[in-house]
Design a protein around this motif. Structure first.
Motif, PDB file in Angstrom:
ATOM      1  N   UNK A  74      38.069  -0.576  26.680  1.00  0.00           N
ATOM      2  CA  UNK A  74      38.336   0.837  25.562  1.00  0.00           C
ATOM      3  C   UNK A  74      37.229   1.703  25.928  1.00  0.00           C
ATOM      4  N   UNK A  75      36.494   2.752  25.671  1.00  0.00           N
ATOM      5  CA  UNK A  75      35.484   3.447  25.646  1.00  0.00           C
ATOM      6  C   UNK A  75      35.754   4.530  24.187  1.00  0.00           C
ATOM      7  N   UNK A  76      34.738   4.246  23.740  1.00  0.00           N
ATOM      8  CA  UNK A  76      35.530   4.967  21.972  1.00  0.00           C
ATOM      9  C   UNK A  76      34.362   5.976  22.010  1.00  0.00           C
ATOM     10  N   UNK A  77      35.207   7.490  21.924  1.00  0.00           N
ATOM     11  CA  UNK A  77      33.683   8.162  22.100  1.00  0.00           C
ATOM     12  C   UNK A  77      33.416   8.460  20.647  1.00  0.00           C
ATOM     13  N   UNK A  78      31.929   9.127  20.162  1.00  0.00           N
ATOM     14  CA  UNK A  78      32.108   9.698  18.715  1.00  0.00           C
ATOM     15  C   UNK A  78      32.354  10.726  18.766  1.00  0.00           C
ATOM     16  N   UNK A  79      32.665  11.352  19.627  1.00  0.00           N
ATOM     17  CA  UNK A  79      33.560  12.464  19.603  1.00  0.00           C
ATOM     18  C   UNK A  79      34.006  13.117  20.373  1.00  0.00           C
ATOM     19  N   UNK A  80      35.573  13.800  20.237  1.00  0.00           N
ATOM     20  CA  UNK A  80      36.125  14.571  21.334  1.00  0.00           C
ATOM     21  C   UNK A  80      35.562  14.991  21.969  1.00  0.00           C
ATOM     22  N   UNK A 100      43.534  11.162  24.452  1.00  0.00           N
ATOM     23  CA  UNK A 100      42.954  12.425  23.388  1.00  0.00           C
ATOM     24  C   UNK A 100      43.164  11.897  22.032  1.00  0.00           C
ATOM     25  N   UNK A 101      42.715  12.378  20.843  1.00  0.00           N
ATOM     26  CA  UNK A 101      42.809  11.283  19.829  1.00  0.00           C
ATOM     27  C   UNK A 101      43.962  11.175  18.971  1.00  0.00           C
ATOM     28  N   UNK A 125      39.355  17.664  26.424  1.00  0.00           N
ATOM     29  CA  UNK A 125      38.700  16.823  25.652  1.00  0.00           C
ATOM     30  C   UNK A 125      39.632  15.387  25.242  1.00  0.00           C
ATOM     31  N   UNK A 126      39.279  13.885  25.349  1.00  0.00           N
ATOM     32  CA  UNK A 126      39.193  12.763  25.267  1.00  0.00           C
ATOM     33  C   UNK A 126      38.758  12.316  24.169  1.00  0.00           C
ATOM     34  N   UNK A 127      39.105  11.228  23.687  1.00  0.00           N
ATOM     35  CA  UNK A 127      38.250  11.239  22.432  1.00  0.00           C
ATOM     36  C   UNK A 127      38.672   8.760  22.790  1.00  0.00           C
TER      37      UNK A 127
END
Length: 157
Positions: A74-80, A100-101, A125-127
């Motif tokens: 799981x890659x968790x992005x710092x921002x959407x 998404x978020x 956009x994704x989270x």
């Protein structure tokens, strides 16, 4: 729009730099679990490694020779943001699940080709992005609109 393009180009440049040698092959990842709940009532648990730092994200599942059917990253992005990835130095086919978020699956790219430099992007956009074994999404009936349950995503209230 320009900011999104800048973020994508920055990530691509980071991935290009990361794929040039075994420096990133030694990253370690925290682990956890998540569940995917499908519209048809299925619940599928995955043991995951979590990529949050730029170095972890750059390495991802590169250089892995196998992945258990119930495992993923799981890659968790710092921002959407719109997310783009590729398969350089990745030895196994993967399904990329863009989230998404609130945990809803935006889109899935199935069976990404090992070693490919083709860009694979989210449809919006994704989270986060979940990488699982190639073909698992289809096998389990996972589709856009299904939900990923993990603390990184906040369900709607």
């Amino acid at each position: 729009m320009a900011a999104a393009i800048t973020r994508i180009l920055t990530l691509v440049l980071l991935l290009v730099a990361a794929g040039t040698g075994p420096l990133y092959a030694s990253e370690t990842f925290p682990t956890g679990r998540l569940t995917i709940e499908t519209a048809s009532g299925g619940k599928y648990g995955f043991a995951i490694e979590i990529a949050q730092t730029p170095r972890q994200m750059a390495q991802g599942l590169m250089f892995r020779e196998q992945l258990a059917p119930d495992a993923g990253m799981l890659f968790i992005l710092p921002a959407t943001q719109t997310m783009s990835m590729w398969m350089k130095n990745t030895l196994i086919p993967l399904d990329m699940v863009f989230i998404d978020t609130d945990g809803r699956i935006v889109n899935i790219h199935e069976r990404a080709v090992p070693h490919s430099l083709d860009t694979i992007s989210s449809a919006g956009p994704v989270k986060g992005v979940l990488e699982i074994g190639g073909g698992m999404a289809s096998k389990l009936g996972i589709r856009a609109g299904d939900r990923v349950v993990h603390e990184a995503f906040q369900p709607p209230k």
